[in-house]
Design a protein around this motif. Structure first.
Motif, PDB file in Angstrom:
ATOM      1  N   UNK A  49       4.794  97.970  58.325  1.00  0.00           N
ATOM      2  CA  UNK A  49       5.731  99.084  58.111  1.00  0.00           C
ATOM      3  C   UNK A  49       5.128 100.392  58.615  1.00  0.00           C
ATOM      4  N   UNK A  50       3.852 100.620  58.346  1.00  0.00           N
ATOM      5  CA  UNK A  50       3.184 101.835  58.832  1.00  0.00           C
ATOM      6  C   UNK A  50       3.263 101.915  60.351  1.00  0.00           C
ATOM      7  N   UNK A  51       2.986 100.819  60.989  1.00  0.00           N
ATOM      8  CA  UNK A  51       3.001 100.790  62.454  1.00  0.00           C
ATOM      9  C   UNK A  51       4.424 100.985  62.999  1.00  0.00           C
ATOM     10  N   UNK A  52       5.386 100.268  62.428  1.00  0.00           N
ATOM     11  CA  UNK A  52       6.762 100.313  62.935  1.00  0.00           C
ATOM     12  C   UNK A  52       7.433 101.664  62.711  1.00  0.00           C
ATOM     13  N   UNK A  53       7.203 102.278  61.544  1.00  0.00           N
ATOM     14  CA  UNK A  53       7.931 103.505  61.199  1.00  0.00           C
ATOM     15  C   UNK A  53       7.069 104.767  61.258  1.00  0.00           C
ATOM     16  N   UNK A  57      15.856  90.898  56.779  1.00  0.00           N
ATOM     17  CA  UNK A  57      14.488  91.364  56.531  1.00  0.00           C
ATOM     18  C   UNK A  57      14.530  92.809  56.035  1.00  0.00           C
ATOM     19  N   UNK A  58      13.504  93.187  55.268  1.00  0.00           N
ATOM     20  CA  UNK A  58      13.456  94.543  54.730  1.00  0.00           C
ATOM     21  C   UNK A  58      13.370  95.595  55.824  1.00  0.00           C
ATOM     22  N   UNK A  59      12.606  95.345  56.876  1.00  0.00           N
ATOM     23  CA  UNK A  59      12.447  96.368  57.921  1.00  0.00           C
ATOM     24  C   UNK A  59      13.778  96.669  58.620  1.00  0.00           C
ATOM     25  N   UNK A  60      14.692  95.712  58.652  1.00  0.00           N
ATOM     26  CA  UNK A  60      16.034  95.946  59.210  1.00  0.00           C
ATOM     27  C   UNK A  60      16.804  96.944  58.340  1.00  0.00           C
ATOM     28  N   UNK A  61      16.764  96.736  57.039  1.00  0.00           N
ATOM     29  CA  UNK A  61      17.422  97.640  56.086  1.00  0.00           C
ATOM     30  C   UNK A  61      16.784  99.027  56.149  1.00  0.00           C
ATOM     31  N   UNK A  62      15.459  99.075  56.160  1.00  0.00           N
ATOM     32  CA  UNK A  62      14.744 100.349  56.195  1.00  0.00           C
ATOM     33  C   UNK A  62      15.052 101.113  57.471  1.00  0.00           C
ATOM     34  N   UNK A  63      15.125 100.411  58.587  1.00  0.00           N
ATOM     35  CA  UNK A  63      15.467 101.052  59.856  1.00  0.00           C
ATOM     36  C   UNK A  63      16.835 101.707  59.816  1.00  0.00           C
ATOM     37  N   UNK A  64      17.787 101.041  59.157  1.00  0.00           N
ATOM     38  CA  UNK A  64      19.124 101.622  59.015  1.00  0.00           C
ATOM     39  C   UNK A  64      19.069 102.905  58.189  1.00  0.00           C
ATOM     40  N   UNK A  65      18.321 102.883  57.086  1.00  0.00           N
ATOM     41  CA  UNK A  65      18.213 104.066  56.237  1.00  0.00           C
ATOM     42  C   UNK A  65      17.555 105.231  56.972  1.00  0.00           C
ATOM     43  N   UNK A  66      16.536 104.937  57.763  1.00  0.00           N
ATOM     44  CA  UNK A  66      15.768 106.000  58.429  1.00  0.00           C
ATOM     45  C   UNK A  66      16.371 106.475  59.755  1.00  0.00           C
ATOM     46  N   UNK A  67      17.406 105.796  60.224  1.00  0.00           N
ATOM     47  CA  UNK A  67      18.039 106.213  61.479  1.00  0.00           C
ATOM     48  C   UNK A  67      18.474 107.676  61.350  1.00  0.00           C
ATOM     49  N   UNK A  68      18.096 108.485  62.296  1.00  0.00           N
ATOM     50  CA  UNK A  68      18.439 109.912  62.343  1.00  0.00           C
ATOM     51  C   UNK A  68      17.814 110.726  61.198  1.00  0.00           C
ATOM     52  N   UNK A  69      16.785 110.196  60.556  1.00  0.00           N
ATOM     53  CA  UNK A  69      16.132 110.921  59.455  1.00  0.00           C
ATOM     54  C   UNK A  69      14.789 111.469  59.921  1.00  0.00           C
ATOM     55  N   UNK A  70      14.349 112.541  59.262  1.00  0.00           N
ATOM     56  CA  UNK A  70      12.993 113.057  59.434  1.00  0.00           C
ATOM     57  C   UNK A  70      12.099 112.175  58.556  1.00  0.00           C
ATOM     58  N   UNK A  71      11.394 111.232  59.172  1.00  0.00           N
ATOM     59  CA  UNK A  71      10.648 110.219  58.430  1.00  0.00           C
ATOM     60  C   UNK A  71       9.444 110.845  57.719  1.00  0.00           C
ATOM     61  N   UNK A  72       9.352 110.668  56.399  1.00  0.00           N
ATOM     62  CA  UNK A  72       8.200 111.189  55.666  1.00  0.00           C
ATOM     63  C   UNK A  72       6.910 110.502  56.103  1.00  0.00           C
ATOM     64  N   UNK A  73       5.794 111.170  55.882  1.00  0.00           N
ATOM     65  CA  UNK A  73       4.489 110.604  56.235  1.00  0.00           C
ATOM     66  C   UNK A  73       4.045 109.550  55.228  1.00  0.00           C
ATOM     67  N   UNK A  74       4.605 109.577  54.040  1.00  0.00           N
ATOM     68  CA  UNK A  74       4.186 108.656  52.985  1.00  0.00           C
ATOM     69  C   UNK A  74       5.363 107.828  52.508  1.00  0.00           C
ATOM     70  N   UNK A  75       5.062 106.565  52.169  1.00  0.00           N
ATOM     71  CA  UNK A  75       6.080 105.656  51.661  1.00  0.00           C
ATOM     72  C   UNK A  75       5.488 104.829  50.527  1.00  0.00           C
ATOM     73  N   UNK A  76       6.307 104.555  49.518  1.00  0.00           N
ATOM     74  CA  UNK A  76       5.900 103.704  48.397  1.00  0.00           C
ATOM     75  C   UNK A  76       7.105 102.876  47.969  1.00  0.00           C
ATOM     76  N   UNK A  77       6.877 101.582  47.777  1.00  0.00           N
ATOM     77  CA  UNK A  77       7.964 100.678  47.448  1.00  0.00           C
ATOM     78  C   UNK A  77       7.599  99.826  46.236  1.00  0.00           C
TER      79      UNK A  77
END
Length: 156
Positions: free
Chosen positions: A90-94, A45-65
């Motif tokens: 995605x908004x809720x999860x991240x 699933x995409x959220x699994x991949x996205x979670x890996x990318x965002x691990x230990x990151x300062x998550x931006x307030x905005x996202x566009x895909x």
């Protein structure tokens, strides 16, 4: 006119690979903070991949895909993967304040204003008058010139 720089999580989601980046946008200028490509089929699933990318990151307030597949409102179904991507989920999860899903061709066209002369490459130098070009490739409006970029993208 100068605008306040905004950090954005940007993604190009395709059947073969998914490319994610955290960028800072100021007017039409972009600065990449972090970028990574992933083999899309390695993730259920995409959220699994996205979670890996965002691990230990300062998550931006905005996202566009930009997504290879149809986008219906705030939900997309990828064409060549079993991924259903929901902007609200995605908004809720991240914790994004804003999350936007676009068809990948629409996303490509949206980025054209950020290109400068050094970003462009002439593939074939041939001069056509507009009417002849319209007859040859069936373009019916000025806005359709932007759409050609998306169709050519798949050939490169």
């Amino acid at each position: 006119m100068h605008t306040t720089p905004v950090r954005v999580l940007s993604g190009d989601i395709g059947g073969t690979k998914t490319r994610l980046a955290i960028i800072t946008v100021a007017d039409t200028q972009l600065r990449t903070e972090r970028e990574q490509s992933y083999a899309s089929r390695d993730y259920a699933a995409f959220d699994e991949l996205l979670g890996e990318f965002l691990r230990d990151a300062d998550v931006p307030a905005r996202a566009a895909f930009g997504i290879a597949g149809p986008v219906q409102g705030r939900v997309a179904q990828t064409t060549n993967l079993p991924w259903r991507i929901d902007a609200d989920a995605l908004q809720h999860q991240f914790g994004f304040e804003r999350c936007l899903l676009l068809n990948d061709l629409e996303a490509t066209a949206s980025g054209l204003p950020a290109l400068g002369a050094n970003d462009l490459l002439v593939l074939q130098l041939r001069i056509y008058d507009r009417k002849r070009l319209i007859r040859k490739i069936g373009i019916i409006s000025k806005d359709d010139f932007t759409r050609i970029i998306g169709a050519i993208k798949g050939l490169l």
